[in-house]
Design a protein around this motif. Sequence first.
Motif, PDB file in Angstrom:
ATOM      1  N   ALA A 103       9.142  -3.172  11.870  1.00 40.15           N
ATOM      2  CA  ALA A 103      10.596  -2.778  11.085  1.00 40.15           C
ATOM      3  C   ALA A 103      10.601  -2.659   9.817  1.00 40.15           C
ATOM      4  N   ARG A 104       9.767  -3.988   9.231  1.00 35.36           N
ATOM      5  CA  ARG A 104       9.668  -4.150   7.820  1.00 35.36           C
ATOM      6  C   ARG A 104       8.926  -2.733   7.360  1.00 35.36           C
ATOM      7  N   ILE A 105       7.694  -2.772   7.968  1.00 35.33           N
ATOM      8  CA  ILE A 105       6.947  -1.397   7.457  1.00 35.33           C
ATOM      9  C   ILE A 105       7.911  -0.006   7.517  1.00 35.33           C
ATOM     10  N   ALA A 106       8.650   0.165   8.623  1.00 42.07           N
ATOM     11  CA  ALA A 106       9.508   1.412   8.738  1.00 42.07           C
ATOM     12  C   ALA A 106      10.636   1.369   7.481  1.00 42.07           C
ATOM     13  N   SER A 107      11.182   0.127   7.344  1.00 40.87           N
ATOM     14  CA  SER A 107      12.047   0.204   6.250  1.00 40.87           C
ATOM     15  C   SER A 107      11.690   0.111   4.896  1.00 40.87           C
ATOM     16  N   VAL A 108      10.436  -0.019   4.612  1.00 35.63           N
ATOM     17  CA  VAL A 108       9.824   0.051   3.387  1.00 35.63           C
ATOM     18  C   VAL A 108       9.468   1.500   2.966  1.00 35.63           C
ATOM     19  N   THR A 109       9.195   2.353   4.192  1.00 35.13           N
ATOM     20  CA  THR A 109       9.097   3.702   3.939  1.00 35.13           C
ATOM     21  C   THR A 109      10.116   4.593   3.722  1.00 35.13           C
TER      22      THR A 109
ATOM     23  N   GLU B 263       8.824  -4.305  -1.952  1.00 36.26           N
ATOM     24  CA  GLU B 263       7.456  -3.865  -2.985  1.00 36.26           C
ATOM     25  C   GLU B 263       6.384  -5.094  -2.851  1.00 36.26           C
ATOM     26  N   GLU B 264       7.006  -6.349  -2.683  1.00 36.43           N
ATOM     27  CA  GLU B 264       5.885  -7.079  -2.513  1.00 36.43           C
ATOM     28  C   GLU B 264       5.229  -6.936  -1.206  1.00 36.43           C
ATOM     29  N   PHE B 265       5.976  -6.653  -0.043  1.00 35.39           N
ATOM     30  CA  PHE B 265       5.431  -6.611   1.309  1.00 35.39           C
ATOM     31  C   PHE B 265       4.449  -5.040   1.127  1.00 35.39           C
ATOM     32  N   LYS B 266       4.868  -4.203   0.506  1.00 35.36           N
ATOM     33  CA  LYS B 266       3.932  -3.092   0.207  1.00 35.36           C
ATOM     34  C   LYS B 266       2.816  -3.567  -0.632  1.00 35.36           C
ATOM     35  N   LYS B 267       2.849  -4.272  -1.378  1.00 37.73           N
ATOM     36  CA  LYS B 267       1.456  -4.754  -2.103  1.00 37.73           C
ATOM     37  C   LYS B 267       0.637  -5.489  -0.848  1.00 37.73           C
ATOM     38  N   GLU B 268       1.122  -6.078  -0.213  1.00 35.35           N
ATOM     39  CA  GLU B 268       0.424  -7.203   0.973  1.00 35.35           C
ATOM     40  C   GLU B 268      -0.126  -5.965   1.987  1.00 35.35           C
ATOM     41  N   ILE B 269       0.548  -5.012   2.200  1.00 33.15           N
ATOM     42  CA  ILE B 269       0.092  -4.015   3.340  1.00 33.15           C
ATOM     43  C   ILE B 269      -1.160  -3.234   2.505  1.00 33.15           C
ATOM     44  N   ARG B 270      -0.841  -2.843   1.418  1.00 33.49           N
ATOM     45  CA  ARG B 270      -2.009  -2.199   0.674  1.00 33.49           C
ATOM     46  C   ARG B 270      -3.167  -2.809   0.626  1.00 33.49           C
TER      47      ARG B 270
ATOM     48  N   LYS C  46      -4.187  -5.490   2.463  1.00 30.41           N
ATOM     49  CA  LYS C  46      -4.548  -5.458   4.084  1.00 30.41           C
ATOM     50  C   LYS C  46      -5.481  -4.249   4.379  1.00 30.41           C
ATOM     51  N   ILE C  47      -4.816  -2.928   3.940  1.00 31.42           N
ATOM     52  CA  ILE C  47      -5.432  -1.721   4.244  1.00 31.42           C
ATOM     53  C   ILE C  47      -6.773  -1.543   3.513  1.00 31.42           C
ATOM     54  N   ASN C  48      -6.771  -2.118   2.308  1.00 37.97           N
ATOM     55  CA  ASN C  48      -8.032  -1.789   1.319  1.00 37.97           C
ATOM     56  C   ASN C  48      -9.007  -2.681   2.003  1.00 37.97           C
ATOM     57  N   ASP C  49      -8.709  -4.134   2.590  1.00 39.81           N
ATOM     58  CA  ASP C  49      -9.678  -4.644   3.108  1.00 39.81           C
ATOM     59  C   ASP C  49     -10.296  -4.263   4.371  1.00 39.81           C
ATOM     60  N   TYR C  50      -9.349  -3.399   5.126  1.00 39.04           N
ATOM     61  CA  TYR C  50      -9.868  -2.932   6.391  1.00 39.04           C
ATOM     62  C   TYR C  50     -10.911  -1.792   5.844  1.00 39.04           C
TER      63      TYR C  50
END
Length: 100
Positions: free
Chosen positions: A59-65, A74-81, A83-87
Amino acid sequence: MELEQHIQRIEEKTHLLLKKLQQVQSDNELLHAEIDAKEQELSLAQKAIGNLEDKLKLARIASVTQGAPSAEDEEFKKEIRRKINDYIAEIDRCIAMLNS
């Protein structure tokens, strides 16, 4: 005569102790069954919490987009980025290992 009475009292007390022991053992079995039931309830509750946390993240990902992002978003977006970069880095390492 007195010895017989003494032996009879000892037998009565022994019998009483055996009855109490059986009662305590029965209570102990009931408590163990209750513990098992509570552990199962706890396990189910933990699974439900995990599922709800996953849904909250989605839900947070959906609300951020969508919409105007807040500072927390914005902090959540950075965290997701991150994680994606780590993957992606891990996938790149795996591909490199497969190619060698």
